[in-house]
Enzyme design. Structure first.
Site, PDB file in Angstrom:
ATOM      1  N   GLU A  85       0.848  -1.209   0.000  1.00  0.00           N
ATOM      2  CA  GLU A  85       0.000   0.000   0.000  1.00  0.00           C
ATOM      3  C   GLU A  85       0.881   1.256   0.000  1.00  0.00           C
ATOM      4  O   GLU A  85       1.715   1.438   0.893  1.00  0.00           O
ATOM      5  CB  GLU A  85      -0.945  -0.006   1.208  1.00  0.00           C
ATOM      6  N   LYS A 277      -7.795  -1.388  10.952  1.00  0.00           N
ATOM      7  CA  LYS A 277      -7.157  -1.784   9.683  1.00  0.00           C
ATOM      8  C   LYS A 277      -5.919  -0.918   9.457  1.00  0.00           C
ATOM      9  O   LYS A 277      -4.866  -1.404   9.050  1.00  0.00           O
ATOM     10  CB  LYS A 277      -8.149  -1.645   8.519  1.00  0.00           C
ATOM     11  N   ASP A 293       3.976 -14.566  11.422  1.00  0.00           N
ATOM     12  CA  ASP A 293       2.712 -15.029  10.853  1.00  0.00           C
ATOM     13  C   ASP A 293       1.661 -13.921  11.000  1.00  0.00           C
ATOM     14  O   ASP A 293       1.081 -13.743  12.066  1.00  0.00           O
ATOM     15  CB  ASP A 293       2.304 -16.306  11.613  1.00  0.00           C
ATOM     16  N   HIS A 390      -2.401  10.264   0.609  1.00  0.00           N
ATOM     17  CA  HIS A 390      -2.604   8.946   0.047  1.00  0.00           C
ATOM     18  C   HIS A 390      -2.461   8.979  -1.473  1.00  0.00           C
ATOM     19  O   HIS A 390      -1.734   8.192  -2.065  1.00  0.00           O
ATOM     20  CB  HIS A 390      -4.016   8.493   0.434  1.00  0.00           C
TER      21      HIS A 390
HETATM   22  C1  MEV Z   1      -5.963   3.041   4.879  1.00  0.00           C
HETATM   23  O1  MEV Z   1      -5.242   1.873   4.501  1.00  0.00           O
HETATM   24  C2  MEV Z   1      -6.050   3.122   6.385  1.00  0.00           C
HETATM   25  C3  MEV Z   1      -6.927   4.247   6.928  1.00  0.00           C
HETATM   26  O2  MEV Z   1      -8.230   4.168   6.352  1.00  0.00           O
HETATM   27  C4  MEV Z   1      -6.987   4.067   8.420  1.00  0.00           C
HETATM   28  C5  MEV Z   1      -7.989   4.959   9.134  1.00  0.00           C
HETATM   29  O3  MEV Z   1      -8.979   5.383   8.527  1.00  0.00           O
HETATM   30  O4  MEV Z   1      -7.767   5.158  10.354  1.00  0.00           O
HETATM   31  C6  MEV Z   1      -6.354   5.604   6.562  1.00  0.00           C
END
Ligand code: MEV
Length: 443
Positions: A85, A277, A293, A390
């Site tokens: 990513e 996530k 792992d 991003h």
């Molecule tokens: C993107 O991989 C992860 C985010 O969506 C985490 C979040 O929203 O806290 C930027």
């Protein structure tokens, strides 16, 4: 219609590739060439990769990046991160510098035990089993003496064995719940081998016990649990609220908004899932780079996030007496010996880059990586939004998809330096620059 193939795993690598490419691709020759193009040019290295799993055809490249300037417990680290990513490594590096200027990260390992179970059914009165558990336990320890000798010499071994009545959850269901200390190894093989020995002994104990009914005890499974709530690490940062001020935002405002973001993730599972996530972006990248792992770690962290009965944030934050404190607490069962740690040449280098940590040190470093990633995400989310950073990182992916030349890339990157490079706008700009027609939306 495709025909099934028998005995595939027994074929040579060349024969497997021949079958695979001839039966599954429009252009077998081009596919074969592509697959072979990803082989390592040193046969020995390639053989190692071939042997990691069954039916290896080629290697799947993943970027191995580094995030420098992580000050953890007063020591400086460069973190190895294997991740695809685009913005994750940049976010880690940004958080690292931010917190280096504010005292760095601190870590504390709270516990290190792992758990495994012999899951069994007993269709009768099990009270004799509970009454005579002391002698059963002695037998279980005796049965595993040889298996545990080495681990005991390293300071680990079996720390407790309990008989648990689970009949409230499921009729006739009982467990031997066994806790282990596995030192610098993740311990899966050690734990499972011990549990398999214990299961045999449990069966023979039951068969020879005069008060237990014959054929009423059935072992269903013997397996470690990937949920490790007794193997917990905490990583934290802390600074005066005033140190959080940035252009246009006071420290108080930032801390208030930041805490709100965590409160929302605690109150709301949809947000908690995305919040966590983002944390796993930082954690998995290190877990993969260090040959651990990531599925086990993911599973454990998500169960831990649900321990209250609702899925919640893995990070926490408070503001007290003008001090902002922000931390993560997670279960991490990691190894720095065994598994891939000596086999994968890049894993060896990743661990060396981290100063050859022991398992506890690695737990701290990985937790820091999760905290740093969450900080970068929340900081962007409560201020400018994440798309700016991003998409900036994603710009190169778009340009590579468009097969832009090096010169075009420099030009386009310069143009989007202070703009959010939305996909459509990049395509438009690229086409205009090249003097080619802009493709219609959807084509
Ligand atoms: C993107 O991989 C992860 C985010 O969506 C985490 C979040 O929203 O806290 C930027």
């Amino acid at each position: 219609m495709k025909e099934p193939i028998k005995g595939f795993s027994k074929l040579s690598k060349a024969a497997k590739l021949e079958w695979l490419t001839q039966n599954n691709f429009e252009n077998p020759e081009e596919t074969l060439e592509l697959f072979q193009g990803y082989w390592h040019n040193d046969e020995n290295v390639q053989r190692k990769h071939d042997d990691f799993i069954e039916n290896t055809m080629t290697n799947y490249y993943m970027p191995f990046g580094v995030a420098p300037n992580f000050q953890i417990n007063g020591r400086l680290y460069t973190l190895p991160m294997a991740i695809e990513e685009s913005s994750v490594v940049a976010a880690a590096a940004k958080s690292a510098s931010y917190w280096m200027a504010r005292g760095g990260f601190k870590t504390e390992v709270l516990s290190t035990e792992k758990i495994g179970h012999v899951h069994f059914m007993y269709e009768g009165d099990a009270s004799a089993l509970f009454r005579d558990f002391t002698s059963l336990e002695l037998e279980l320890r005796e049965a595993t003496k040889e298996l545990t000798a080495n681990m005991e010499a390293r300071g680990g071994g079996i720390t407790s064995i309990e008989l648990v009545d689970k009949t409230d959850d499921l009729d006739h269901y009982y467990q031997l719940e066994v806790c282990f200390e596995t030192c610098d190894s993740m311990g899966a093989n050690f734990i499972n081998s011990n549990l398999e020995e214990m299961a045999k002994r449990l069966e023979s104990f039951a068969a020879s016990h005069s008060e237990l009914e014959e054929n009423k005890l059935e072992v269903v499974m013997r397996i470690l649990s990937n949920y490790t709530p007794k193997c917990i690490v905490r990583a934290s940062v802390s600074c005066p609220v005033t140190d959080l001020a940035s252009e246009g935002t006071s420290g108080e405002d930032f801390a208030r908004k930041f805490k709100r973001a965590i409160d929302i993730a605690n109150a709301e599972p949809y947000r908690a899932t995305t919040h966590n996530k983002g944390i796993m972006n930082g954690i998995d990248a290190l877990i993969i780079a260090t040959g651990n792992d990531f599925r086990a770690v993911e599973a454990a962290c998500h169960t831990y996030a649900s321990k209250s009965g609702q899925y919640r944030s893995l990070t926490h934050c408070k503001v007290e007496d003008g001090i902002f404190t922000y931390w993560i607490e997670i279960p991490l069962a990691l190894g720095v010996v065994g598994g891939l740690t000596k086999l994968h040449p890049l894993v060896v280098k990743a661990l060396e880059m981290l100063g050859k940590p022991n398992a506890e040190e690695l737990m701290g470093i990985v937790a820091v990586s999760g905290l740093a990633q969450n900080f970068a995400a929340l900081r962007a989310l409560v201020t400018t939004g994440i798309q700016k950073g991003h998409m900036k990182m994603h710009l190169m992916n778009i340009l590579n998809q468009l097969e832009a030349t090096a010169e075009e890339k420099v030009h386009i990157a310069e143009y989007f330096k202070d703009k959010v490079p939305h996909h459509r706008e990049v395509v438009n700009y690229f086409c205009n620059l090249r003097g080619v027609p802009v493709p219609k939306v959807g084509s």
